[in-house]
Design a protein around this motif. Structure first.
Motif, short mmCIF file in Angstrom:
data_model
loop_
_atom_site.label_atom_id
_atom_site.label_comp_id
_atom_site.label_asym_id
_atom_site.label_seq_id
_atom_site.Cartn_x
_atom_site.Cartn_y
_atom_site.Cartn_z
N LEU A 167 -4.43 -0.22 6.99
CA LEU A 167 -4.81 -1.63 6.96
C LEU A 167 -5.76 -1.88 8.11
O LEU A 167 -5.41 -1.72 9.28
N ALA B 7 -1.71 5.52 4.53
CA ALA B 7 -1.83 4.10 4.19
C ALA B 7 -2.46 3.40 5.38
O ALA B 7 -2.01 3.55 6.52
N LEU C 254 6.02 -0.99 8.15
CA LEU C 254 5.43 0.34 8.05
C LEU C 254 6.54 1.37 7.86
O LEU C 254 7.56 1.32 8.53
N LEU D 47 0.86 -1.18 0.00
CA LEU D 47 0.00 0.00 0.00
C LEU D 47 0.89 1.23 0.00
O LEU D 47 1.79 1.36 0.85
N GLN E 120 3.49 -1.15 4.01
CA GLN E 120 2.55 -0.04 4.12
C GLN E 120 3.36 1.25 4.22
O GLN E 120 4.18 1.40 5.13
N ASN F 262 0.29 6.51 9.01
CA ASN F 262 0.07 5.07 8.87
C ASN F 262 -0.99 4.67 9.87
O ASN F 262 -0.85 4.95 11.07
N ARG G 152 -6.13 2.21 1.19
CA ARG G 152 -6.72 1.50 2.32
C ARG G 152 -7.15 0.09 1.91
O ARG G 152 -7.82 -0.09 0.89
#
Length: 565
Positions: A280, A278, A297, A245, A270, A307, A252
């Motif tokens: 999750l 971004a 991340l 991502l 991410q 994040n 998302r």
């Protein structure tokens, strides 16, 4: 006019208006790579078209707001059958949309393996240069296909016009690029951004450099959104990251059942730049066996970004590069883990800023776990073989948040993505390899009952034929070293005599089967603890004269069962 006489007229008018606004009924068209002909009308299986590329252009745009189905017969749809790639269905927003329905991924294959650049299937929407006219993909749903790619598999993209699609029951495999690419973009001149909204159900992506890739674009004043909802999906075997991502705008993923395994990079990567985000969000997420971090991340740029993550009932385990690994430089973060399991990843939680933990099992972390979380071996069934189910007796069983819905077996939520089934019968522990090279295992037929006349057969399979065996049982589990294997029943252990000879009714090379009717034992009354509601732990031990461990016996795994009324 009275109220009673006016009602039927009002109802009739309302019904007519509702019909005017209802979507037009679908028209079915047919494609058959084996028997079809693009010169036919496509309206019946006997007059099916031959190629998907022809069908997607031939399905009528009328009626406005309608939905046509293209039914794909079994076969291989590729260059040999006349296909031209990429497969696209451009149109106007008011055009009737198309649902592409395959016969199933085991039967209908779209073979774009020779496509060395770009995607096999493209769902795109854009503004026509110079006119501002929206060109929108007519594909509303694609299902029931195996898609073989040379480069990218499926690409869903937009430049200033919305793109939405449902993808279901697909297997996408084989390419060197992205298995599925979702890309939202923008038009700075017209000051509009095109969102992507995709739903994935029961989709499996195998191979590629990246399994799933999301990119949300943004300009100076425009920020786009790229949203993918994944339900019961699998990504495995990517050479790089499994799921990626990247948010310049907002990227998302919302998951309910997502497995990411055995990838050469991170399971989930991410990242964002500047003011992007971004995110999750998911439950029942399993990330395991990846060469990089389970979840990595990162942030970039100089003006911050975010994040976000919120996982419940997740398992992040046995990833070589760490569990949840984060560098929150130049960013803010909002990450929460609930009833989740991080284990066997080196450093399982390695972050620069606190992550919220509730009812989690974390082996090694760079932050305090908090009052409801803990660190204890989850007792995976066979972690070296990738089997990350919980064994009976795992500390993660019933240790999840009491605020979550119960597990499928009706008990309190377990910690992790794979709950332990506390049903009436379950195997546990580990069997011992016999002299024939087999590992005996427990099986059962029927159910244990204090009153039912039917038998409940407690069996060991893959044992030596002809050799005698004893059924051991007790009322507590064990997992102790014993005779080169494991003793799965805690003392006091009851030996059910006399011994039974194994009958050769199974499959070679170890066709022996040991079997006892445990309901007969219950009805006999010899054991007063065998009553309704009681739990029994059982294991077979068999004579093995050539036992490679030198103890003269072999051992099955264990079987736990509950005596029903």
């Amino acid at each position: 006019m009275s109220l009673s006489s006016a009602l039927p007229r009002c109802v009739a008018i309302a019904g007519a208006l509702a019909l005017l606004g209802a979507p037009s009924p679908a028209t079915d068209y047919h494609v058959d790579a084996v028997h079809g002909d693009d010169a036919s009308d496509g309206l019946t299986p006997a007059t099916a078209w031959r190629t998907l590329s022809f069908a997607l252009g031939a399905v009528p745009a009328a009626p406005a707001g309608g939905l046509h189905r293209v039914l794909v017969a079994p076969g291989v749809y590729g260059p040999a059958s006349g296909e031209a790639f990429p497969l696209r269905a451009p149109g106007l927003p008011a055009d009737a949309r198309i649902e592409l329905v395959g016969a199933g991924p085991a039967l209908a294959t779209v073979d774009g393996g020779g496509v060395v650049a770009g995607a096999v299937l493209v769902v795109d929407s854009e503004l026509e240069p110079g006119t501002g006219v929206v060109r929108a993909s007519r594909l509303a749903r694609v299902s029931g296909l195996r898609i073989v790619a040379g480069a990218d598999g499926v690409a869903v993209g937009t430049a200033a016009a919305p793109a939405d699609v449902e993808l279901a029951d697909l297997v996408v495999e084989g390419g060197t690029g992205r298995g599925m690419l979702f890309h939202s973009s923008f038009d700075e001149t017209l000051l509009v951004g095109g969102p992507v909204d995709a739903l994935l159900e029961r989709v499996e992506v195998v191979g590629f450099d990246t399994g799933l890739r999301l990119y949300a674009g943004a300009g100076l004043v425009i920020s786009t959104q790229c949203v993918v909802e994944a339900r019961d999906c699998v990504v495995r075997g990517a050479a790089g990251d499994g799921v990626s991502l990247f948010g310049s705008g907002g990227a998302r993923v919302v998951a309910d059942g997502l497995t990411v395994r055995d990838c050469g990079g991170a399971g989930v990567a991410q990242a964002f730049i500047n003011l992007g985000s971004a995110t999750l969000i998911g439950k029942r997420v399993l990330v395991a066996g990846n060469a990089g971090a389970g979840i990595a991340l990162a942030g970039g740029g100089t003006i911050g970004g975010v994040n976000r993550g919120d996982l419940e009932r997740a398992t992040v385990a046995h990833n070589a590069g760490g569990g949840l690994v984060a560098d929150f430089a130049a960013s803010t973060t909002d990450w929460q883990l609930d009833s989740s399991l991080l284990w066997g990843n080196g450093v399982d939680l390695d972050v620069d800023a606190p992550v919220g933990l509730s009812y989690c099992d974390v082996r090694a972390a760079t932050q305090p776990l908090g009052p409801t979380s803990f660190s204890a071996d989850p007792l995976f069934v066979q972690p070296a073989a990738g089997d990350l189910r919980l064994q009976d007796g795992s500390p993660c069983v019933d240790a999840g948040s009491p605020l979550l819905p119960p597990d499928p077996d009706g008990t309190v939520a377990d910690v992790g993505a794979l709950p332990y089934d506390q049903g009436a019968v379950a195997r546990y522990c580990t069997g011992k390899t016999s002299s024939l090279g087999c590992v005996p295992f427990m099986a059962s037929q029927g159910f244990a009952s204090a009153s039912a006349p039917q038998p409940f057969r407690v069996q060991a399979r893959d044992v030596l034929p002809g050799e005698a065996g004893l059924l051991l049982y007790g009322h507590a589990r064990a997992n102790l070293a014993f005779h080169g294997g494991r003793l799965c029943v805690k003392a006091p252990v009851i030996r059910w005599l006399p011994a039974k000879g194994a009958r050769a009714t199974g499959a070679p090379p170890c066709p022996g089967v040991l079997s006892r009717d445990f309901n007969a034992r219950i009805r006999s009354g010899v054991d007063p603890l065998l009553t309704a509601g009681g739990t029994v732990f059982a294991q077979w031990r068999q004579r093995d004269p050539a036992d490679p461990a030198g103890f003269g016996d072999s051992l099955s795994d264990g079987l736990r069962f509950v005596v029903q009324p």
